[in-house]
Write a protein that holds these residues in place. Sequence first.
Motif, PDB file in Angstrom:
ATOM      1  N   GLU A 129      39.300 -55.026  34.123  1.00  0.00           N
ATOM      2  CA  GLU A 129      39.303 -54.818  32.686  1.00  0.00           C
ATOM      3  C   GLU A 129      38.852 -56.097  32.011  1.00  0.00           C
ATOM      4  O   GLU A 129      38.914 -57.180  32.576  1.00  0.00           O
ATOM      5  CB  GLU A 129      40.705 -54.427  32.189  1.00  0.00           C
ATOM      6  CG  GLU A 129      41.687 -55.571  32.144  1.00  0.00           C
ATOM      7  CD  GLU A 129      42.441 -55.756  33.437  1.00  0.00           C
ATOM      8  OE1 GLU A 129      43.174 -56.735  33.553  1.00  0.00           O
ATOM      9  OE2 GLU A 129      42.288 -54.908  34.329  1.00  0.00           O
ATOM     10  N   LYS A 183      32.379 -45.245  25.427  1.00  0.00           N
ATOM     11  CA  LYS A 183      31.743 -45.148  26.737  1.00  0.00           C
ATOM     12  C   LYS A 183      32.307 -43.978  27.533  1.00  0.00           C
ATOM     13  O   LYS A 183      31.587 -43.350  28.305  1.00  0.00           O
ATOM     14  CB  LYS A 183      31.950 -46.449  27.519  1.00  0.00           C
ATOM     15  CG  LYS A 183      31.324 -46.451  28.898  1.00  0.00           C
ATOM     16  CD  LYS A 183      31.569 -47.769  29.615  1.00  0.00           C
ATOM     17  CE  LYS A 183      30.959 -47.762  31.011  1.00  0.00           C
ATOM     18  NZ  LYS A 183      31.199 -49.030  31.734  1.00  0.00           N
ATOM     19  N   SER A 221      37.302 -45.962  22.884  1.00  0.00           N
ATOM     20  CA  SER A 221      37.183 -47.016  21.866  1.00  0.00           C
ATOM     21  C   SER A 221      37.037 -46.370  20.501  1.00  0.00           C
ATOM     22  O   SER A 221      36.513 -45.256  20.388  1.00  0.00           O
ATOM     23  CB  SER A 221      35.985 -47.926  22.146  1.00  0.00           C
ATOM     24  OG  SER A 221      34.776 -47.184  22.102  1.00  0.00           O
ATOM     25  N   HIS A 224      38.221 -52.898  27.819  1.00  0.00           N
ATOM     26  CA  HIS A 224      37.234 -52.136  28.590  1.00  0.00           C
ATOM     27  C   HIS A 224      37.687 -52.036  30.036  1.00  0.00           C
ATOM     28  O   HIS A 224      38.078 -53.020  30.651  1.00  0.00           O
ATOM     29  CB  HIS A 224      35.863 -52.812  28.528  1.00  0.00           C
ATOM     30  CG  HIS A 224      34.858 -52.175  29.438  1.00  0.00           C
ATOM     31  ND1 HIS A 224      34.545 -52.694  30.680  1.00  0.00           N
ATOM     32  CD2 HIS A 224      34.104 -51.051  29.310  1.00  0.00           C
ATOM     33  CE1 HIS A 224      33.646 -51.926  31.261  1.00  0.00           C
ATOM     34  NE2 HIS A 224      33.364 -50.932  30.452  1.00  0.00           N
TER      35      HIS A 224
END
Length: 631
Positions: free
Chosen positions: A190, A329, A323, A522
């Motif tokens: 991450e 994504k 997000s 992420h």
Amino acid sequence: MLCSVYGCSNHSEEGVKTGPEKIHFFTFPKREKSPKRFKKWSEFCKRKNFVPGKSAVICSKHFNKNDLNQSDLLRQKLMSNSKVLVHLNAGVFPTIFSQQDSNQTLNRSQRSSRTKLQNMVNSVTAKTSTPKKNNNSCNNIETYISESESVDGSFDSASTSTIKSKKIKFGTNDVDDLSEEDEEFEEFSESDHNDQSQQLTDNSNKISNNSCFIIFWECLSELFDTCRHTFQWNSQKKNGKQPEGNILIAASLTLSGILFNQMTAFCNTLKLNFFTRTIYDKFLKLYIGPVICNVWEKEKKNLEELKNGSNKIWLAGDGQFDSPGFCAKYCTYSIMDVQTGKIIGFKLVQKLMVQGDLERYACGSLLNELVNEENGKIDIFLTVRHKGIRCDMRINHSNIEHEFDIWHISKSLMKRMKTLDKKYPDVFLWKTSISNHLWWSAQTCHVEDGELIKCEHATLSNDEQRNKLWINQNSESYVALKKIITAKDFIKDLAHAKHFIHTGRLESYHNVRLKYMPKRIHLKYNGMYIRSILAIIDHNSNLNKNPIGEKVVYSKSLRKYTIKTCFEPTKSEWRRVILENLQTAIRNGVPVVCEQFTYSNKNAPKNIASVTKPDLDDLKAKRFSRFSSDK
């Protein structure tokens, strides 16, 4: 033993030095495991046609001080009367080649003694690879260290020790050797906007006096029960070369929803020695991930048995992006059983896996799988008012009754009425009453003989009609409100809310997902997949909690104090079940295999870039900044 570097005459028979000038000897890395390092070590010796044997060593004079394990040097300084093994840090090379050593020449007698000494060392090492025990003293200092015993990575959270006369020595990592080129375990990593993992791991080898270690009580109790003169002590159980404690720590980290960067920051602040990101990803891929997937497969079988026992199958689905905004994504679409409130399936879709809307594709593919499993027995499917999903339901699944979430319908209506706040304040005063009437109508309406019974409340009395702040039918406010209430799309959507089903539990599940997958962080595809399973198991294990009281809280949306029901604490027994399954698999030596986990990211692209990656120099040449001082 004699140093193999050309011109260096350091050997162990010169006499043991103490303090910072103590010389240690390190064997060459194994050629099979680290061929590049073995070649660099051999070339550093500057000896023609030199092939290092098993007894070949290089002394510590040819390494920087930072190349030596600082934890071992500290223990050597504090425990001068005990045997202390000094290791090298992971992946280091000899770099110091003294010019004085290269210019030094040996006379005939020195060369003869050197040859005899080398032959003596070879004969001893051929008989045994461990030093002989001295029965007269327990405090002899051992300087023969095998470099191949050191491991790549930072210091471990648990350690291995050799005890003599109750003198304890902590060692370094207990994990397998990981080469620097191993990048296959980075698929769970991450990253956030303030990534400090590199900065934290750079300081992991600097051990101070107040550093912390994690020791398991099962192993610590052996120190109080054992009265042997010499024995090997481990701070955690080991199965072969794999440290069981490290795997359990990594599993607990994942099951708790804590990100590795957060744990690294915590350990760095406390000076708690912890393993590296590569080791954590290795454990997650080889052990933790497959065990979690196997638990999820068993959970799905239990959910299928519950569905088979019910007469009607009502499902509700909704998607969540990774997000905020319009730069997502991943899209994770989850389907819940309305009667039990449990999540029965999910679909994770990455950008560029499909062309078009991610949520529409995820919903369609997951619903097709459930329809095939249930043989088309799904009665009602509840979704948000997504136009693409509405079209697919009408064309591909016309036999399934499509319902809309009443909460989203009410939310959409209130958003439209928000536009009347400033221009028509008298209309905006009816906002709460209109919303309550919408919910009451959806709850009380029903179908009789194919006809929808719309409204059944009693007629208002004369006093009630007289005291109401009615809106004049000839005013602009009435016309604006009527335009919103009688809109064609709104009237059309009301027909899909007659069963009064809302996705309140599904929204609660989405809040649980944010604990494991924050939208500001992420994650790679496999990381999203594993944490989605954990969020589902956590949600399904904590349904139907009993209320224990009420409290007064302030609602920001309503701008007033309201009563909130308090429920019993969240259960975490499911985490213990997964840890027990993992511990059983490790101790039995059975490889953990899960086909679903192995092929979970089969179709996921490596990145979401639609163009090829340009050269860095070309980008620098084309870069222009309005803040640049160059004219």
